[in-house]
Design a protein around this motif. Structure first.
Motif, PDB file in Angstrom:
ATOM      1  N   UNK A  28     -19.408  23.238 -40.804  1.00 17.92           N
ATOM      2  CA  UNK A  28     -20.069  22.590 -39.667  1.00 17.92           C
ATOM      3  C   UNK A  28     -20.158  23.561 -38.500  1.00 17.92           C
ATOM      4  N   UNK A  29     -21.333  23.619 -37.875  1.00 21.18           N
ATOM      5  CA  UNK A  29     -21.489  24.298 -36.603  1.00 21.18           C
ATOM      6  C   UNK A  29     -22.009  23.273 -35.613  1.00 21.18           C
ATOM      7  N   UNK A  30     -21.617  23.375 -34.354  1.00 26.44           N
ATOM      8  CA  UNK A  30     -21.942  22.303 -33.427  1.00 26.44           C
ATOM      9  C   UNK A  30     -22.325  22.815 -32.052  1.00 26.44           C
ATOM     10  N   UNK A  31     -22.942  21.933 -31.274  1.00 23.77           N
ATOM     11  CA  UNK A  31     -23.348  22.222 -29.900  1.00 23.77           C
ATOM     12  C   UNK A  31     -23.335  20.916 -29.126  1.00 23.77           C
ATOM     13  N   UNK A  32     -23.178  21.017 -27.818  1.00 16.44           N
ATOM     14  CA  UNK A  32     -23.145  19.838 -26.952  1.00 16.44           C
ATOM     15  C   UNK A  32     -24.348  19.862 -26.023  1.00 16.44           C
ATOM     16  N   UNK A  33     -25.059  18.754 -25.965  1.00 16.33           N
ATOM     17  CA  UNK A  33     -26.145  18.603 -25.006  1.00 16.33           C
ATOM     18  C   UNK A  33     -25.537  18.225 -23.661  1.00 16.33           C
ATOM     19  N   UNK A  34     -25.825  19.021 -22.628  1.00 22.33           N
ATOM     20  CA  UNK A  34     -25.287  18.698 -21.310  1.00 22.33           C
ATOM     21  C   UNK A  34     -25.973  17.455 -20.746  1.00 22.33           C
ATOM     22  N   UNK A  35     -25.497  17.019 -19.594  1.00 22.41           N
ATOM     23  CA  UNK A  35     -26.012  15.777 -19.020  1.00 22.41           C
ATOM     24  C   UNK A  35     -27.498  15.863 -18.688  1.00 22.41           C
ATOM     25  N   UNK A  36     -27.948  17.028 -18.209  1.00 18.12           N
ATOM     26  CA  UNK A  36     -29.360  17.157 -17.840  1.00 18.12           C
ATOM     27  C   UNK A  36     -30.261  17.035 -19.053  1.00 18.12           C
ATOM     28  N   UNK A  43     -35.341  10.229 -21.309  1.00  9.92           N
ATOM     29  CA  UNK A  43     -36.583  10.014 -20.558  1.00  9.92           C
ATOM     30  C   UNK A  43     -37.797  10.252 -21.449  1.00  9.92           C
ATOM     31  N   UNK A  44     -37.739  11.275 -22.299  1.00  5.68           N
ATOM     32  CA  UNK A  44     -38.830  11.560 -23.230  1.00  5.68           C
ATOM     33  C   UNK A  44     -38.988  10.432 -24.237  1.00  5.68           C
ATOM     34  N   UNK A  45     -37.875   9.927 -24.727  1.00  8.18           N
ATOM     35  CA  UNK A  45     -37.924   8.803 -25.671  1.00  8.18           C
ATOM     36  C   UNK A  45     -38.543   7.579 -25.011  1.00  8.18           C
ATOM     37  N   UNK A  46     -38.158   7.305 -23.781  1.00 10.00           N
ATOM     38  CA  UNK A  46     -38.694   6.153 -23.063  1.00 10.00           C
ATOM     39  C   UNK A  46     -40.199   6.295 -22.861  1.00 10.00           C
ATOM     40  N   UNK A 193     -22.164  10.359 -29.272  1.00 10.14           N
ATOM     41  CA  UNK A 193     -21.726  10.515 -27.882  1.00 10.14           C
ATOM     42  C   UNK A 193     -20.560  11.493 -27.776  1.00 10.14           C
ATOM     43  N   UNK A 194     -20.517  12.193 -26.640  1.00 12.17           N
ATOM     44  CA  UNK A 194     -19.467  13.189 -26.427  1.00 12.17           C
ATOM     45  C   UNK A 194     -19.116  13.211 -24.938  1.00 12.17           C
ATOM     46  N   UNK A 195     -18.425  12.181 -24.519  1.00 11.91           N
ATOM     47  CA  UNK A 195     -18.112  12.071 -23.112  1.00 11.91           C
ATOM     48  C   UNK A 195     -19.275  11.477 -22.335  1.00 11.91           C
ATOM     49  N   UNK A 196     -19.083  11.220 -21.055  1.00 10.57           N
ATOM     50  CA  UNK A 196     -20.122  10.582 -20.238  1.00 10.57           C
ATOM     51  C   UNK A 196     -21.400  11.403 -20.158  1.00 10.57           C
ATOM     52  N   UNK A 197     -22.506  10.820 -20.616  1.00 14.75           N
ATOM     53  CA  UNK A 197     -23.803  11.462 -20.464  1.00 14.75           C
ATOM     54  C   UNK A 197     -24.057  12.656 -21.342  1.00 14.75           C
ATOM     55  N   UNK A 198     -23.239  12.882 -22.330  1.00 12.58           N
ATOM     56  CA  UNK A 198     -23.413  14.045 -23.206  1.00 12.58           C
ATOM     57  C   UNK A 198     -23.524  13.611 -24.663  1.00 12.58           C
ATOM     58  N   UNK A 199     -24.135  14.482 -25.470  1.00 17.97           N
ATOM     59  CA  UNK A 199     -24.256  14.230 -26.900  1.00 17.97           C
ATOM     60  C   UNK A 199     -23.747  15.444 -27.671  1.00 17.97           C
ATOM     61  N   UNK A 200     -23.081  15.169 -28.763  1.00 19.23           N
ATOM     62  CA  UNK A 200     -22.588  16.223 -29.646  1.00 19.23           C
ATOM     63  C   UNK A 200     -23.502  16.331 -30.856  1.00 19.23           C
ATOM     64  N   UNK A 201     -24.003  17.524 -31.138  1.00 21.99           N
ATOM     65  CA  UNK A 201     -24.807  17.782 -32.328  1.00 21.99           C
ATOM     66  C   UNK A 201     -23.967  18.592 -33.300  1.00 21.99           C
ATOM     67  N   UNK A 202     -23.826  18.078 -34.504  1.00 19.41           N
ATOM     68  CA  UNK A 202     -23.086  18.773 -35.558  1.00 19.41           C
ATOM     69  C   UNK A 202     -24.014  19.020 -36.743  1.00 19.41           C
ATOM     70  N   UNK A 203     -24.128  20.275 -37.117  1.00 24.84           N
ATOM     71  CA  UNK A 203     -24.987  20.659 -38.229  1.00 24.84           C
ATOM     72  C   UNK A 203     -24.103  21.040 -39.412  1.00 24.84           C
ATOM     73  N   UNK A 226     -35.985  21.084 -28.818  1.00 32.27           N
ATOM     74  CA  UNK A 226     -35.675  19.882 -28.046  1.00 32.27           C
ATOM     75  C   UNK A 226     -35.910  20.115 -26.554  1.00 32.27           C
ATOM     76  N   UNK A 227     -35.532  21.285 -26.064  1.00 37.20           N
ATOM     77  CA  UNK A 227     -35.771  21.587 -24.640  1.00 37.20           C
ATOM     78  C   UNK A 227     -37.262  21.604 -24.337  1.00 37.20           C
TER      79      UNK A 227
END
Length: 252
Positions: A28-36, A43-46, A193-203, A226-227
């Protein structure tokens, strides 16, 4: 059945020769999406009248298409099977896999591509209760093999686990990560979810097909896509063809 008719594309991102009898050992390799970025994702999904699953799927599909040099990909999505009120509280394992076949049009803008992914997801959800096993028996192209899973070889799984401990019926639960060391698909992307306002991506990926740097590149390219997808001005004018998904280390 109409969507999955004809020759099905096989995932072509493997660096190594596919073994006839895989061991399914994974890393597994992973990354965290910051709050922004997480805010931009929602917002894009909405704006697309969708959930966060749609732009995440669009970004992941672009990365898979990039490394597989393919104009379509099939990604599996786990369905809880609890959409109906009468099944919501049934104490049973009702998970089913839903194949999502995505066309990658190089001329489409990122905004248009996200909208097309949304329509594909909506159409698939409408048939979500159709058992996957029945689908397999009715698809001549979906031949079974001991070396690869039929129809799709990767999946995207959004896990709605609460970021903190939770209580139900006076019993306290907390979620603990468990890495079994195996993965049943060539690769899979998990988002939670990974803490308030963040998402964890695990590949997760099979060691016999990808090495660690190549797997990291797939995840990095997913983040690049994604950006771009979640930047409204950029997404409106950038085409799939012109999107540069090469990670920074490879540029250097």
């Amino acid at each position: 059945m109409r969507r999955l008719a004809g020759d099905l594309p096989a995932l072509g991102i493997a660096q190594k020769q596919r073994p006839a009898a895989p061991t399914y050992r994974g890393e597994i390799t992973e990354a965290v999406l910051d709050e922004q970025l997480s805010r931009q994702l929602h917002a894009t999904a909405l704006a697309a009248s969708a959930t966060a699953f749609v732009p995440l799927l669009a970004a992941y599909a672009l990365a898979l298409s990039y490394y597989g040099d393919a104009d379509e990909v099939v990604v599996g999505a786990p369905m809880a099977g609890r959409e109906r009120p009468e099944t919501a509280d049934v104490p049973a394992f009702t998970l089913a896999m839903l194949p999502l076949r995505l066309d990658i049009d190089p001329a489409a803008t990122l905004t248009e591509f996200t909208a097309r992914v949304r329509e594909t997801v909506y159409d698939a959800y409408a048939a979500a209760e159709y058992p996957f096993g029945w689908t397999l028996r009715r698809l001549p192209a979906a031949s079974r093999s001991s070396s690869a899973t039929p129809v799709f070889q990767t999946m995207l799984n959004m896990l709605p686990y609460p970021a903190r401990a939770t209580t139900a019926s006076d019993v306290r639960f907390r979620f603990v990560e468990l890495d079994t060391g195996y993965t049943k698909y060539d690769c899979a992307l998990y988002v939670q979810p990974h803490g308030p306002g963040r998402l964890l991506l695990q590949y997760a990926y099979q060691q016999e097909l990808l090495d660690a740097p190549a797997a990291r590149n797939v995840l990095e390219s997913t983040l690049i896509a994604l950006r771009a997808l979640t930047d409204p001005r950029r997404a409106e004018h950038t085409t799939v063809r012109s999107l540069d998904l090469l990670p920074g280390d490879d540029h250097r």
